[in-house]
Design a protein around this motif. Structure first.
Motif, PDB file in Angstrom:
ATOM      1  N   ALA A   1       0.818  -1.217   0.000  1.00 21.08           N
ATOM      2  CA  ALA A   1       0.000   0.000   0.000  1.00 21.08           C
ATOM      3  C   ALA A   1       0.846   1.260   0.000  1.00 21.08           C
ATOM      4  CB  ALA A   1      -0.924  -0.001   1.223  1.00 21.08           C
ATOM      5  N   ARG A   2       2.069   1.215   0.572  1.00 20.63           N
ATOM      6  CA  ARG A   2       2.900   2.412   0.672  1.00 20.63           C
ATOM      7  C   ARG A   2       3.991   2.467  -0.390  1.00 20.63           C
ATOM      8  NH1 ARG A   2       1.083   1.141   5.604  1.00 20.63           N
ATOM      9  NH2 ARG A   2       0.226   2.858   6.877  1.00 20.63           N
ATOM     10  N   ARG A   3       3.929   1.561  -1.349  1.00 21.95           N
ATOM     11  CA  ARG A   3       4.873   1.607  -2.465  1.00 21.95           C
ATOM     12  C   ARG A   3       4.345   2.524  -3.564  1.00 21.95           C
ATOM     13  NH1 ARG A   3       6.692  -4.265  -4.361  1.00 21.95           N
ATOM     14  NH2 ARG A   3       7.163  -2.979  -6.183  1.00 21.95           N
ATOM     15  N   ARG A   4       5.264   3.167  -4.281  1.00 21.86           N
ATOM     16  CA  ARG A   4       4.857   4.060  -5.366  1.00 21.86           C
ATOM     17  C   ARG A   4       4.375   3.244  -6.560  1.00 21.86           C
ATOM     18  NH1 ARG A   4       6.079   9.194  -4.132  1.00 21.86           N
ATOM     19  NH2 ARG A   4       7.723   9.542  -2.570  1.00 21.86           N
ATOM     20  N   ILE A   5       3.324   3.735  -7.174  1.00 17.45           N
ATOM     21  CA  ILE A   5       2.679   3.001  -8.269  1.00 17.45           C
ATOM     22  C   ILE A   5       3.618   2.860  -9.466  1.00 17.45           C
ATOM     23  CG2 ILE A   5       0.714   3.004  -9.860  1.00 17.45           C
ATOM     24  CD1 ILE A   5      -0.764   4.706  -7.717  1.00 17.45           C
ATOM     25  N   GLY A   6       4.547   3.824  -9.623  1.00 13.43           N
ATOM     26  CA  GLY A   6       5.484   3.756 -10.745  1.00 13.43           C
ATOM     27  C   GLY A   6       6.314   2.486 -10.755  1.00 13.43           C
ATOM     28  N   GLY A   7       6.476   1.830  -9.617  1.00 10.37           N
ATOM     29  CA  GLY A   7       7.240   0.586  -9.540  1.00 10.37           C
ATOM     30  C   GLY A   7       6.382  -0.661  -9.641  1.00 10.37           C
ATOM     31  N   PHE A   8       5.098  -0.482  -9.863  1.00 10.80           N
ATOM     32  CA  PHE A   8       4.190  -1.636  -9.943  1.00 10.80           C
ATOM     33  C   PHE A   8       4.291  -2.333 -11.303  1.00 10.80           C
ATOM     34  CE2 PHE A   8       0.565  -0.711  -6.680  1.00 10.80           C
ATOM     35  CZ  PHE A   8       1.516  -0.616  -5.679  1.00 10.80           C
ATOM     36  N   SER A   9       4.134  -3.644 -11.301  1.00 14.21           N
ATOM     37  CA  SER A   9       3.989  -4.396 -12.549  1.00 14.21           C
ATOM     38  C   SER A   9       2.605  -4.134 -13.128  1.00 14.21           C
ATOM     39  CB  SER A   9       4.154  -5.894 -12.286  1.00 14.21           C
ATOM     40  OG  SER A   9       3.053  -6.382 -11.523  1.00 14.21           O
ATOM     41  N   LEU A  10       2.388  -4.579 -14.360  1.00 15.83           N
ATOM     42  CA  LEU A  10       1.081  -4.407 -14.998  1.00 15.83           C
ATOM     43  C   LEU A  10      -0.011  -5.098 -14.190  1.00 15.83           C
ATOM     44  CD1 LEU A  10      -0.803  -3.546 -17.276  1.00 15.83           C
ATOM     45  CD2 LEU A  10      -0.039  -5.549 -18.580  1.00 15.83           C
ATOM     46  N   GLY A  11       0.295  -6.308 -13.694  1.00 14.44           N
ATOM     47  CA  GLY A  11      -0.701  -7.029 -12.909  1.00 14.44           C
ATOM     48  C   GLY A  11      -1.076  -6.310 -11.632  1.00 14.44           C
ATOM     49  N   MET A  12      -0.092  -5.703 -10.976  1.00 14.64           N
ATOM     50  CA  MET A  12      -0.370  -4.944  -9.758  1.00 14.64           C
ATOM     51  C   MET A  12      -1.208  -3.707 -10.064  1.00 14.64           C
ATOM     52  SD  MET A  12       3.418  -5.325  -8.077  1.00 14.64           S
ATOM     53  CE  MET A  12       3.146  -4.325  -6.616  1.00 14.64           C
ATOM     54  N   ARG A  13      -0.933  -3.064 -11.189  1.00 10.58           N
ATOM     55  CA  ARG A  13      -1.741  -1.900 -11.587  1.00 10.58           C
ATOM     56  C   ARG A  13      -3.180  -2.311 -11.885  1.00 10.58           C
ATOM     57  NH1 ARG A  13       1.278   2.851 -14.010  1.00 10.58           N
ATOM     58  NH2 ARG A  13       3.450   2.566 -13.398  1.00 10.58           N
ATOM     59  N   GLN A  14      -3.346  -3.475 -12.477  1.00  8.89           N
ATOM     60  CA  GLN A  14      -4.703  -3.958 -12.729  1.00  8.89           C
ATOM     61  C   GLN A  14      -5.440  -4.170 -11.415  1.00  8.89           C
ATOM     62  OE1 GLN A  14      -5.831  -3.544 -15.571  1.00  8.89           O
ATOM     63  NE2 GLN A  14      -5.328  -5.121 -17.055  1.00  8.89           N
ATOM     64  N   ARG A  15      -4.774  -4.748 -10.444  1.00 13.16           N
ATOM     65  CA  ARG A  15      -5.397  -4.954  -9.136  1.00 13.16           C
ATOM     66  C   ARG A  15      -5.770  -3.621  -8.500  1.00 13.16           C
ATOM     67  NH1 ARG A  15      -4.538  -9.909  -6.323  1.00 13.16           N
ATOM     68  NH2 ARG A  15      -3.533 -11.484  -7.623  1.00 13.16           N
ATOM     69  N   LEU A  16      -4.874  -2.632  -8.646  1.00  8.98           N
ATOM     70  CA  LEU A  16      -5.157  -1.314  -8.081  1.00  8.98           C
ATOM     71  C   LEU A  16      -6.370  -0.685  -8.785  1.00  8.98           C
ATOM     72  CD1 LEU A  16      -4.332   0.934  -6.130  1.00  8.98           C
ATOM     73  CD2 LEU A  16      -2.810   1.811  -7.931  1.00  8.98           C
ATOM     74  N   GLY A  17      -6.462  -0.880 -10.103  1.00  8.97           N
ATOM     75  CA  GLY A  17      -7.617  -0.371 -10.836  1.00  8.97           C
ATOM     76  C   GLY A  17      -8.912  -1.027 -10.397  1.00  8.97           C
ATOM     77  N   ILE A  18      -8.851  -2.321 -10.118  1.00  8.90           N
ATOM     78  CA  ILE A  18     -10.034  -3.023  -9.615  1.00  8.90           C
ATOM     79  C   ILE A  18     -10.402  -2.500  -8.229  1.00  8.90           C
ATOM     80  CG2 ILE A  18     -10.908  -5.278  -8.854  1.00  8.90           C
ATOM     81  CD1 ILE A  18      -9.226  -6.530 -11.131  1.00  8.90           C
ATOM     82  N   ALA A  19      -9.379  -2.252  -7.399  1.00  5.00           N
ATOM     83  CA  ALA A  19      -9.629  -1.688  -6.062  1.00  5.00           C
ATOM     84  C   ALA A  19     -10.331  -0.336  -6.167  1.00  5.00           C
ATOM     85  CB  ALA A  19      -8.304  -1.536  -5.299  1.00  5.00           C
ATOM     86  N   ALA A  20      -9.891   0.494  -7.103  1.00  5.50           N
ATOM     87  CA  ALA A  20     -10.522   1.809  -7.283  1.00  5.50           C
ATOM     88  C   ALA A  20     -11.970   1.660  -7.726  1.00  5.50           C
ATOM     89  CB  ALA A  20      -9.736   2.618  -8.314  1.00  5.50           C
ATOM     90  N   ALA A  21     -12.244   0.675  -8.585  1.00 13.43           N
ATOM     91  CA  ALA A  21     -13.619   0.454  -9.037  1.00 13.43           C
ATOM     92  C   ALA A  21     -14.519   0.007  -7.889  1.00 13.43           C
ATOM     93  CB  ALA A  21     -13.632  -0.585 -10.158  1.00 13.43           C
ATOM     94  N   LEU A  22     -13.955  -0.742  -6.946  1.00 14.40           N
ATOM     95  CA  LEU A  22     -14.733  -1.262  -5.817  1.00 14.40           C
ATOM     96  C   LEU A  22     -14.890  -0.257  -4.679  1.00 14.40           C
ATOM     97  CD1 LEU A  22     -13.161  -4.835  -5.497  1.00 14.40           C
ATOM     98  CD2 LEU A  22     -15.319  -4.230  -6.602  1.00 14.40           C
ATOM     99  N   LEU A  23     -14.137   0.842  -4.727  1.00 12.10           N
ATOM    100  CA  LEU A  23     -14.004   1.743  -3.590  1.00 12.10           C
ATOM    101  C   LEU A  23     -15.343   2.252  -3.048  1.00 12.10           C
ATOM    102  CD1 LEU A  23     -11.714   3.044  -1.905  1.00 12.10           C
ATOM    103  CD2 LEU A  23     -11.775   4.968  -3.501  1.00 12.10           C
ATOM    104  N   GLY A  24     -16.260   2.623  -3.933  1.00 15.73           N
ATOM    105  CA  GLY A  24     -17.548   3.157  -3.495  1.00 15.73           C
ATOM    106  C   GLY A  24     -18.617   2.109  -3.288  1.00 15.73           C
TER     107      GLY A  24
END
Length: 339
Positions: free
Chosen positions: A121-144
């Protein structure tokens, strides 16, 4: 529910989407399927108000997206996993979204756990792999915790365990009564994820129906028959109107006749069968047949090392060479977010 009515988008002389009409209902995972360049991403962007249609429109639960206040409470969308600020941490990115939509901060930790990213959670997104970015995008979609969710190529870059997790997540969300629309050009994903399909080609609707009904459109439904009297049975089935292909030895592949009818005809003529097995048409075959002539980008016949580097050919989406390396939790992490 998502309702698309006469949706059209033109860019100068190019029509990306033409008079597109379909409905996505709650309680199902609806696959949004089409070749690369078919207009899927443009359609999704118009549904959530990022692109203005040339004609027609789209509503979410009866209203255009722009008329939903605090949009993430009503609609969650993953449209481009790379469209995030690489200098922010995963938690900071989600906290900004939560603040802008009036959501409690606790949702940030909940959705990070839901997608298996709480350890980074405290790592910068610029160092994320594509798969990790996809997970983060799914997290954002679920946020609300929204009732309507849209995902554009959501498993791109996920490792096999991550793909399996994502499939289970989409099915669970639909089982909770949500409206779930998943865009992909991968047949395997639709076969393993979707209940219903909306299929487009060159921006136009090709089909809107159940997965089974769409697969049945293909010419691939057949029956495999094995018998020591293959030549005799082949002649009988041909007279009955079947199309018969000899597959060597005692095997025949038959189209145009049901397994029950083949069994009847063999029984009437006292022909012994050692196998009588129907084979369903494949989704991929139906897709290829129905989208023939509607794909903008096709590979040529060349198979040498330079075939994939000719000008004018789109390379499409990434195929998963960057994999999912979220640390600290397996892909099947215990649920802790959307309910």
């Amino acid at each position: 529910m998502i309702e698309v009515n006469g949706l059209t988008k033109r860019y100068g002389a190019v029509t990306a989407v033409h008079d597109l009409t379909f409905t996505v209902r709650p309680g199902h995972v609806t696959g949004f399927l089409g070749p690369n360049g078919a207009g899927k991403s443009t359609t999704l962007r118009m549904i959530v108000g990022l692109n203005r249609p040339t004609a027609g429109g789209a509503t979410i639960d009866g209203r255009p997206f722009a008329r939903h206040r605090a949009g993430l409470r009503h609609v969650g969308a993953l449209l481009d996993a790379a469209d995030v600020h690489g200098g922010r941490t995963a938690a900071a990115h989600l906290r900004a979204l939560a603040a802008g939509n009036g959501l409690p901060r606790r949702r940030v930790s909940e959705v990070l756990e839901e997608v298996g990213l709480e350890a980074v959670a405290r790592r910068r997104i610029g160092g994320f792999s594509l798969g990790m970015r996809q997970r983060l995008g799914i997290a954002a979609a679920l946020l609300g915790d929204p009732p309507v969710l849209l995902f554009d190529e959501p498993v791109n870059g996920l490792d096999p365990e991550g793909v399996r997790w994502a499939r289970g997540l989409f099915r669970r969300l639909a089982a909770e009564g949500r409206t779930v629309l998943v865009s992909s050009h991968l047949m395997s994903e639709m076969e393993n994820t979707a209940d219903r399909l909306v299929v487009i080609g060159r921006g136009e609707l090709i089909a809107e129906e159940s997965l089974a009904a769409f697969a049945a459109r293909g010419a691939g439904a057949s029956v495999v028959v094995r018998t020591p009297d293959a030549a005799e049975l082949a002649a009988v089935l041909a007279l009955e109107g079947g199309s018969v292909r000899a597959d060597g030895g005692d095997a025949l592949t038959v189209t145009g006749l049901s397994a029950a009818r083949i069994g009847e005809l063999a029984h009437q003529r006292r022909i012994m069968l050692s196998e009588l097995a129907p084979r369903a048409a494949s989704l991929e075959q139906a897709f290829m047949e129905l989208t023939a002539g509607r794909a903008d980008y096709r590979a040529g016949a060349r198979t040498d090392a330079h075939a994939g580097h000719q000008p004018g050919h789109a390379t499409g989406h990434a195929t998963g060479h960057q994999t999912d390396h979220a640390t600290g939790r397996r892909a099947g992490a215990p649920s802790g977010g959307a309910r």
